[in-house]
Design a protein around this motif. Structure first.
Motif, PDB file in Angstrom:
ATOM      1  N   CYS A  13      -3.216   5.649   6.146  1.00  0.00           N
ATOM      2  CA  CYS A  13      -3.859   4.423   5.654  1.00  0.00           C
ATOM      3  C   CYS A  13      -3.728   3.212   6.572  1.00  0.00           C
ATOM      4  O   CYS A  13      -4.378   2.204   6.352  1.00  0.00           O
ATOM      5  N   LEU A  15      -1.005   1.298   6.989  1.00  0.00           N
ATOM      6  CA  LEU A  15      -0.027   0.298   6.558  1.00  0.00           C
ATOM      7  C   LEU A  15       1.134   0.249   7.539  1.00  0.00           C
ATOM      8  O   LEU A  15       1.689   1.280   7.932  1.00  0.00           O
ATOM      9  N   CYS A  34       4.751   6.526   1.665  1.00  0.00           N
ATOM     10  CA  CYS A  34       4.038   5.285   1.977  1.00  0.00           C
ATOM     11  C   CYS A  34       3.788   4.508   0.688  1.00  0.00           C
ATOM     12  O   CYS A  34       3.292   5.074  -0.297  1.00  0.00           O
ATOM     13  N   GLU A  35       4.125   3.230   0.695  1.00  0.00           N
ATOM     14  CA  GLU A  35       3.929   2.384  -0.488  1.00  0.00           C
ATOM     15  C   GLU A  35       2.456   2.203  -0.822  1.00  0.00           C
ATOM     16  O   GLU A  35       2.104   1.944  -1.961  1.00  0.00           O
ATOM     17  N   CYS A  36       1.606   2.348   0.166  1.00  0.00           N
ATOM     18  CA  CYS A  36       0.180   2.154  -0.069  1.00  0.00           C
ATOM     19  C   CYS A  36      -0.501   3.452  -0.517  1.00  0.00           C
ATOM     20  O   CYS A  36      -0.883   3.580  -1.666  1.00  0.00           O
ATOM     21  N   CYS A  37      -0.650   4.406   0.387  1.00  0.00           N
ATOM     22  CA  CYS A  37      -1.427   5.609   0.069  1.00  0.00           C
ATOM     23  C   CYS A  37      -0.621   6.710  -0.609  1.00  0.00           C
ATOM     24  O   CYS A  37      -1.190   7.643  -1.168  1.00  0.00           O
ATOM     25  N   TRP A  65      -3.102   1.639  -4.501  1.00  0.00           N
ATOM     26  CA  TRP A  65      -1.749   1.554  -3.953  1.00  0.00           C
ATOM     27  C   TRP A  65      -0.803   2.412  -4.774  1.00  0.00           C
ATOM     28  O   TRP A  65      -0.824   2.377  -6.011  1.00  0.00           O
ATOM     29  N   TYR A  70       3.640  -3.949  -4.349  1.00  0.00           N
ATOM     30  CA  TYR A  70       3.695  -4.327  -2.939  1.00  0.00           C
ATOM     31  C   TYR A  70       2.321  -4.645  -2.337  1.00  0.00           C
ATOM     32  O   TYR A  70       2.237  -5.029  -1.182  1.00  0.00           O
ATOM     33  N   GLN A  71       1.271  -4.465  -3.108  1.00  0.00           N
ATOM     34  CA  GLN A  71      -0.074  -4.718  -2.593  1.00  0.00           C
ATOM     35  C   GLN A  71      -0.298  -6.215  -2.384  1.00  0.00           C
ATOM     36  O   GLN A  71      -0.153  -7.002  -3.314  1.00  0.00           O
ATOM     37  N   TRP A  75      -5.490  -8.137   0.141  1.00  0.00           N
ATOM     38  CA  TRP A  75      -5.537  -6.849   0.827  1.00  0.00           C
ATOM     39  C   TRP A  75      -6.963  -6.401   1.084  1.00  0.00           C
ATOM     40  O   TRP A  75      -7.839  -6.527   0.238  1.00  0.00           O
ATOM     41  N   LEU A  77      -8.966  -2.968   2.478  1.00  0.00           N
ATOM     42  CA  LEU A  77      -8.894  -1.568   2.878  1.00  0.00           C
ATOM     43  C   LEU A  77      -9.391  -1.394   4.305  1.00  0.00           C
ATOM     44  O   LEU A  77      -8.744  -0.750   5.122  1.00  0.00           O
ATOM     45  N   GLN A  80      -6.975  -2.694   6.948  1.00  0.00           N
ATOM     46  CA  GLN A  80      -5.793  -1.850   7.063  1.00  0.00           C
ATOM     47  C   GLN A  80      -6.136  -0.532   7.758  1.00  0.00           C
ATOM     48  O   GLN A  80      -5.401  -0.073   8.627  1.00  0.00           O
TER      49      GLN A  80
END
Length: 89
Positions: A13, A15, A34-37, A65, A70-71, A75, A77, A80
């Motif tokens: 992703c 991040l 990963c905190e995002c994907c 997320w 944490y987003q 943000w 996409l 990123q």
């Protein structure tokens, strides 16, 4: 932080991570998430096909997320994803 060092960027992703998720050598996965994907470093991102498959599935499911708290508020996409190193596209 480390924006110019691809070792700190999620291969799926884009991040930026606080530590190299594949180690300083780029070959020793941490198996962190990963905190995002939500990819597990060293599992779903261990091959280019795995990276592309995971990314496509994540985007098609809404690119949500994994850890919403944490987003960032602003943000993007696309911004990123632009961080993903070219060899993982």
């Amino acid at each position: 932080m480390h924006k110019n060092d691809e070792l700190y960027i999620c291969r799926v992703c884009g991040l930026e991570q606080s530590e190299p998720q594949w180690g300083i050598d780029g070959e020793s996965p941490t198996y962190n998430i990963c905190e995002c994907c939500g990819v597990e470093f060293g599992y779903e991102d261990s091959t280019l096909i795995g990276i592309r498959t995971y990314r496509d599935k994540w985007i098609k499911s809404g690119a949500k997320w994994n850890c919403v708290k944490y987003q960032p508020i602003s943000w993007s996409l696309n911004k990123q994803l632009a961080n993903v190193p070219k060899k993982y596209l």
